[in-house]
Design an enzyme around this catalytic site. Structure first.
Site, PDB file in Angstrom:
ATOM      1  N   GLU A 132      -4.942  26.778 -77.007  1.00 26.60           N
ATOM      2  CA  GLU A 132      -3.884  26.715 -75.927  1.00 26.60           C
ATOM      3  C   GLU A 132      -2.641  26.716 -76.513  1.00 26.60           C
ATOM      4  OE1 GLU A 132      -7.035  23.130 -75.739  1.00 26.60           O
ATOM      5  OE2 GLU A 132      -6.301  24.290 -77.134  1.00 26.60           O
ATOM      6  N   CYS A 160      -6.851  18.840 -76.293  1.00 26.25           N
ATOM      7  CA  CYS A 160      -6.735  17.623 -77.217  1.00 26.25           C
ATOM      8  C   CYS A 160      -5.666  16.700 -76.598  1.00 26.25           C
ATOM      9  CB  CYS A 160      -6.451  17.617 -78.684  1.00 26.25           C
ATOM     10  SG  CYS A 160      -5.014  18.676 -78.937  1.00 26.25           S
ATOM     11  N   CYS A 211      -2.471  19.416 -76.914  1.00 25.57           N
ATOM     12  CA  CYS A 211      -2.694  20.602 -75.938  1.00 25.57           C
ATOM     13  C   CYS A 211      -2.475  20.014 -74.587  1.00 25.57           C
ATOM     14  CB  CYS A 211      -3.981  21.262 -76.305  1.00 25.57           C
ATOM     15  SG  CYS A 211      -3.720  22.066 -77.937  1.00 25.57           S
ATOM     16  N   MET A 218     -41.464  38.808-103.466  1.00 33.85           N
ATOM     17  CA  MET A 218     -42.877  39.111-104.419  1.00 33.85           C
ATOM     18  C   MET A 218     -43.104  37.655-104.902  1.00 33.85           C
ATOM     19  SD  MET A 218     -42.867  42.389-104.119  1.00 33.85           S
ATOM     20  CE  MET A 218     -43.640  43.264-105.415  1.00 33.85           C
ATOM     21  N   ARG A 243     -22.761  35.925 -92.473  1.00 35.08           N
ATOM     22  CA  ARG A 243     -21.915  35.053 -93.366  1.00 35.08           C
ATOM     23  C   ARG A 243     -20.484  34.987 -93.232  1.00 35.08           C
ATOM     24  NH1 ARG A 243     -23.897  38.080 -99.137  1.00 35.08           N
ATOM     25  NH2 ARG A 243     -26.011  37.348 -98.999  1.00 35.08           N
ATOM     26  N   ASP A 300     -32.262  36.565-108.222  1.00 35.52           N
ATOM     27  CA  ASP A 300     -31.473  37.590-107.862  1.00 35.52           C
ATOM     28  C   ASP A 300     -29.889  37.462-108.237  1.00 35.52           C
ATOM     29  OD1 ASP A 300     -33.587  38.555-106.441  1.00 35.52           O
ATOM     30  OD2 ASP A 300     -33.183  37.398-104.599  1.00 35.52           O
ATOM     31  N   LEU A 302     -23.224  36.614-102.720  1.00 36.30           N
ATOM     32  CA  LEU A 302     -23.266  35.698-101.507  1.00 36.30           C
ATOM     33  C   LEU A 302     -21.715  36.068-100.843  1.00 36.30           C
ATOM     34  CD1 LEU A 302     -24.690  32.335-102.340  1.00 36.30           C
ATOM     35  CD2 LEU A 302     -25.853  34.404-101.530  1.00 36.30           C
TER      36      LEU A 302
END
Length: 315
Positions: A46, A69, A79, A158, A179, A195, A199
């Protein structure tokens, strides 16, 4: 309101501990101000929209995805007070604020100042768009999205745990967008060993939006924030959106604790045979598996198929 909801998505995964709010100010049928919550939670949507609109705010209509708020904060003004001071004539609110510091008092303050208030336009979309904040307020933990990349025969990896890559480049790019929309991302010890995932977010322009890396493990790991159990997510500071990426055992652990709120299912047109599937998640009867998930989106990503499900909760 649709425009305000769209703006709120820009702040998803960036505004914690504050909600990712969007705001649009309209005067005489024209948009004169736009805003969304900035990284770290301030300024609020706002405040930015009012600053964008300037004097055109007087007599205008404010569309905002969450109740303005009303509580005092050392980080900035309320706000509701800003909207009153700006002289807006009408405020349209998608969703009431579940935070007990405001919950209804923002609306009451606006009405007491003679401002017309409408509540509920786009409420479901707002609840979904600010799911992290809402879940934190209502359940005391982050909103959890579980990502699963599966073969046609239901394998997540696998037989030896390798899962790079089940899906194609379009699906992986979409996963990187996801992500960027989360505060933190979590994997298990098996995924780390198989692996060694980074990330991070490998999309042009979004590289700086990589989430905090978390590891579900009984033993600490250098360079990682380690959680001993799924329930420990409740203690994470400044994490309202959590993405769980793997592997099968970790996914099952979160499902068994009923901590998954949203499911991203990427299905690749491949058959692995003998691959790793989800272990037991504690269902006592097949009937218990029904009516738990509702599909809210589906799309084709290259040769892969994405389906998005939300947990159906009655409480």
């Amino acid at each position: 309101m649709a425009a305000a909801l769209s703006l709120s998505e820009r702040a998803r995964g960036r505004s914690t501990p504050n909600p990712n709010v969007g705001c649009v100010i309209v005067d005489d049928g024209r948009v004169v101000g736009r805003g969304w919550t900035r990284p770290g939670g301030r300024p609020h949507a706002e405040a930015i929209a009012l600053d964008d609109a300037g004097a055109k705010s007087r007599g205008a209509t404010c569309y905002v995805t969450l109740e303005p708020c009303a509580h005092v904060s050392p980080r900035g003004p309320a706000c509701a007070d800003l909207l009153i001071a700006a002289g807006v004539a009408r405020v349209v609110i998608a969703l009431g604020d579940p935070d007990p510091r405001t919950n209804g008092s923002g609306i009451a303050r606006l009405k007491a100042a003679g401002i017309a208030v409408e509540v509920g336009i786009g409420a479901d979309a707002a609840r979904r768009g600010m799911a992290g904040f809402v879940t934190r307020q209502q359940r005391g933990r982050p909103h959890v999205t579980l990502k699963l990349a599966l073969s046609l025969d239901g394998a997540a990896a696998m037989h030896d745990g390798r899962s790079r890559w089940i899906t194609g480049p379009e699906a992986r790019a979409h996963a990187h967008v996801e992500r960027a929309r989360h505060d933190a991302i979590l994997v298990g010890r098996g995924t780390l060993a198989a692996d060694n995932p980074q990330l991070d977010v490998r999309l042009a322009g979004l590289e700086q939006r990589a989430p905090v890396r978390l590891l579900l493990s009984a033993t600490p790991e250098p360079g990682w924030t380690t959680l001993a159990a799924p329930a420990a997510i409740a203690d994470l500071a400044h994490v309202d959106y959590l993405l769980v990426e793997g592997g099968a055992a970790t996914a099952a652990a979160f499902l068994a604790e009923d901590l998954v709120d949203r499911l991203l299912l990427y299905r690749a047109p491949i058959v692995i045979g003998g691959g790793r599937t989800l272990p037991d998640i504690g269902l006592g009867d097949l009937g218990d598996a029904h009516d738990r998930w509702a599909r809210v989106d589906a799309r084709q990503l290259g040769s892969d198929r994405l389906e998005v499900y939300e947990r159906v909760r009655k409480d």
